[in-house]
Write a protein that holds these residues in place. Structure first.
Motif, PDB file in Angstrom:
ATOM      1  N   ALA A 106       0.818  -1.215   0.000  1.00  0.00           N
ATOM      2  CA  ALA A 106       0.000   0.000   0.000  1.00  0.00           C
ATOM      3  C   ALA A 106       0.853   1.266   0.000  1.00  0.00           C
ATOM      4  O   ALA A 106       0.459   2.279  -0.580  1.00  0.00           O
ATOM      5  CB  ALA A 106      -0.932  -0.003   1.202  1.00  0.00           C
ATOM      6  N   ALA A 107       2.004   1.236   0.620  1.00  0.00           N
ATOM      7  CA  ALA A 107       2.867   2.420   0.677  1.00  0.00           C
ATOM      8  C   ALA A 107       3.353   2.815  -0.709  1.00  0.00           C
ATOM      9  O   ALA A 107       3.504   4.002  -1.000  1.00  0.00           O
ATOM     10  CB  ALA A 107       4.047   2.158   1.602  1.00  0.00           C
ATOM     11  N   ARG A 108       3.591   1.817  -1.552  1.00  0.00           N
ATOM     12  CA  ARG A 108       4.086   2.082  -2.906  1.00  0.00           C
ATOM     13  C   ARG A 108       3.011   1.929  -3.964  1.00  0.00           C
ATOM     14  O   ARG A 108       3.216   2.282  -5.126  1.00  0.00           O
ATOM     15  CB  ARG A 108       5.261   1.155  -3.216  1.00  0.00           C
ATOM     16  CG  ARG A 108       6.471   1.460  -2.336  1.00  0.00           C
ATOM     17  CD  ARG A 108       7.671   0.554  -2.611  1.00  0.00           C
ATOM     18  NE  ARG A 108       7.968   0.466  -4.012  1.00  0.00           N
ATOM     19  CZ  ARG A 108       8.099  -0.699  -4.680  1.00  0.00           C
ATOM     20  NH1 ARG A 108       7.968  -1.845  -4.058  1.00  0.00           N
ATOM     21  NH2 ARG A 108       8.366  -0.703  -5.960  1.00  0.00           N
TER      22      ARG A 108
END
Length: 67
Positions: free
Chosen positions: A39-41
């Motif tokens: 989710a961060a990337r």
């Protein structure tokens, strides 16, 4: 003795090439591949465990990819 690696990469052809290269070097698939969303990337990530029998004693200093 058997050594273990977990290959990981974004869900692109680079992951398939990484696994194919390991197989060409004598590594064997161990279990099923896995996928997870980073989710961060905002990308899917893939993972595949591989194992290989070697004739050397294990050492934490060994470069697994060089075996």
């Amino acid at each position: 003795m058997q050594i273990y690696r977990l290959l990981t990469e974004d869900d692109t052809s680079a992951f398939c090439h990484k696994v194919s290269e390991a197989l060409a070097k004598g590594w064997v698939l161990h279990g099923s591949p896995t996928m997870s969303f980073d989710a961060a990337r905002g990308v899917m990530r893939c993972g595949q465990a591989v194992v290989k029998d070697i004739d050397a004693p294990y050492s934490p200093d060994m470069k697994l990819g060089a075996q």
